[in-house]
Design a protein around this motif. Structure first.
Motif, PDB file in Angstrom:
ATOM      1  N   VAL A 133      30.918  35.526  42.439  1.00 12.52           N
ATOM      2  CA  VAL A 133      32.346  35.337  42.724  1.00 12.52           C
ATOM      3  C   VAL A 133      32.992  36.672  43.063  1.00 12.52           C
ATOM      4  CG1 VAL A 133      34.572  34.646  41.730  1.00 12.52           C
ATOM      5  CG2 VAL A 133      32.540  33.237  41.332  1.00 12.52           C
ATOM      6  N   GLU A 134      32.722  37.680  42.272  1.00 14.40           N
ATOM      7  CA  GLU A 134      33.326  38.985  42.528  1.00 14.40           C
ATOM      8  C   GLU A 134      32.822  39.594  43.837  1.00 14.40           C
ATOM      9  OE1 GLU A 134      34.785  42.894  40.072  1.00 14.40           O
ATOM     10  OE2 GLU A 134      33.190  41.644  39.207  1.00 14.40           O
ATOM     11  N   ALA A 135      31.551  39.386  44.157  1.00 19.68           N
ATOM     12  CA  ALA A 135      31.019  39.909  45.423  1.00 19.68           C
ATOM     13  C   ALA A 135      31.700  39.245  46.619  1.00 19.68           C
ATOM     14  CB  ALA A 135      29.510  39.696  45.475  1.00 19.68           C
ATOM     15  N   ARG A 136      31.993  37.944  46.525  1.00 23.21           N
ATOM     16  CA  ARG A 136      32.585  37.232  47.663  1.00 23.21           C
ATOM     17  C   ARG A 136      34.095  37.354  47.728  1.00 23.21           C
ATOM     18  NH1 ARG A 136      32.742  31.155  49.467  1.00 23.21           N
ATOM     19  NH2 ARG A 136      33.746  31.509  51.470  1.00 23.21           N
ATOM     20  N   PHE A 137      34.785  37.291  46.581  1.00 19.85           N
ATOM     21  CA  PHE A 137      36.246  37.240  46.568  1.00 19.85           C
ATOM     22  C   PHE A 137      36.900  38.537  46.105  1.00 19.85           C
ATOM     23  CE2 PHE A 137      34.771  32.881  46.306  1.00 19.85           C
ATOM     24  CZ  PHE A 137      35.529  32.262  47.284  1.00 19.85           C
ATOM     25  N   GLY A 138      36.095  39.512  45.709  1.00 18.41           N
ATOM     26  CA  GLY A 138      36.637  40.796  45.277  1.00 18.41           C
ATOM     27  C   GLY A 138      37.043  40.793  43.812  1.00 18.41           C
ATOM     28  N   THR A 139      37.636  41.900  43.416  1.00 21.48           N
ATOM     29  CA  THR A 139      38.081  42.061  42.030  1.00 21.48           C
ATOM     30  C   THR A 139      39.282  41.161  41.776  1.00 21.48           C
ATOM     31  OG1 THR A 139      37.346  44.349  42.066  1.00 21.48           O
ATOM     32  CG2 THR A 139      38.890  43.741  40.322  1.00 21.48           C
ATOM     33  N   PRO A 140      39.272  40.380  40.687  1.00 19.68           N
ATOM     34  CA  PRO A 140      40.418  39.507  40.410  1.00 19.68           C
ATOM     35  C   PRO A 140      41.656  40.317  40.038  1.00 19.68           C
ATOM     36  CG  PRO A 140      38.825  39.394  38.620  1.00 19.68           C
ATOM     37  CD  PRO A 140      38.219  40.247  39.677  1.00 19.68           C
ATOM     38  N   GLN A 141      42.837  39.725  40.227  1.00 19.23           N
ATOM     39  CA  GLN A 141      44.085  40.375  39.850  1.00 19.23           C
ATOM     40  C   GLN A 141      44.192  40.509  38.345  1.00 19.23           C
ATOM     41  OE1 GLN A 141      46.941  37.757  41.687  1.00 19.23           O
ATOM     42  NE2 GLN A 141      46.983  38.961  43.580  1.00 19.23           N
ATOM     43  N   ALA A 142      43.636  39.531  37.621  1.00 23.00           N
ATOM     44  CA  ALA A 142      43.664  39.563  36.153  1.00 23.00           C
ATOM     45  C   ALA A 142      42.401  38.912  35.615  1.00 23.00           C
ATOM     46  CB  ALA A 142      44.895  38.823  35.633  1.00 23.00           C
TER      47      ALA A 142
END
Length: 119
Positions: A48-57
């Motif tokens: 998820v992080e690889a595809r959508f980037g770092t989450p806001q929270a």
């Protein structure tokens, strides 16, 4: 022997009438693509992080420590939140409060109809 003719006629009439049954009919429309791209169920946190980037929270983990209460974590992005059980996606919720389906927008319409009974 006395025969009650009106009663016999009423019973015979009921037995000869066609039967009817009530049934629910489920209408499933064709799937429509989700307007936003969301993580698929079963993906790992790393995917998820690889595809959508770092989450806001990143919210703190809740639960855990017992097999019937696995650790649950939530990550927030600008358009959706992702809920993980351990390190796998179990649900994605859009910011407008609707559950974001992982395989297209699905909706169901249920109506009641009276149908003839099967013989």
């Amino acid at each position: 022997m006395v025969v009650n003719l009106p009663r016999c006629l009423a019973i015979a009439t009921l037995l000869l009438l066609p039967g009817f049954a009530a049934a629910d009919v489920l209408h499933i429309p064709q799937q429509v693509s989700s307007p936003i791209s969301v993580p698929e169920r079963g993906r790992t946190m790393q995917q998820v992080e690889a595809r959508f980037g770092t989450p806001q929270a990143r919210h703190p983990q809740v639960g855990g420590g017992h097999p019937q209460r696995p650790p649950i974590t939530r990550w927030d992005y600008s358009e959706f939140s992702v809920v993980f059980e351990r390190d796998r996606v179990i649900n994605t919720v859009r910011r407008d409060g609707q559950t974001a389906p992982t395989r297209g927008q699905e909706s169901l319409e249920i109506s009641s109809e009276t149908l003839p009974a099967a013989d």
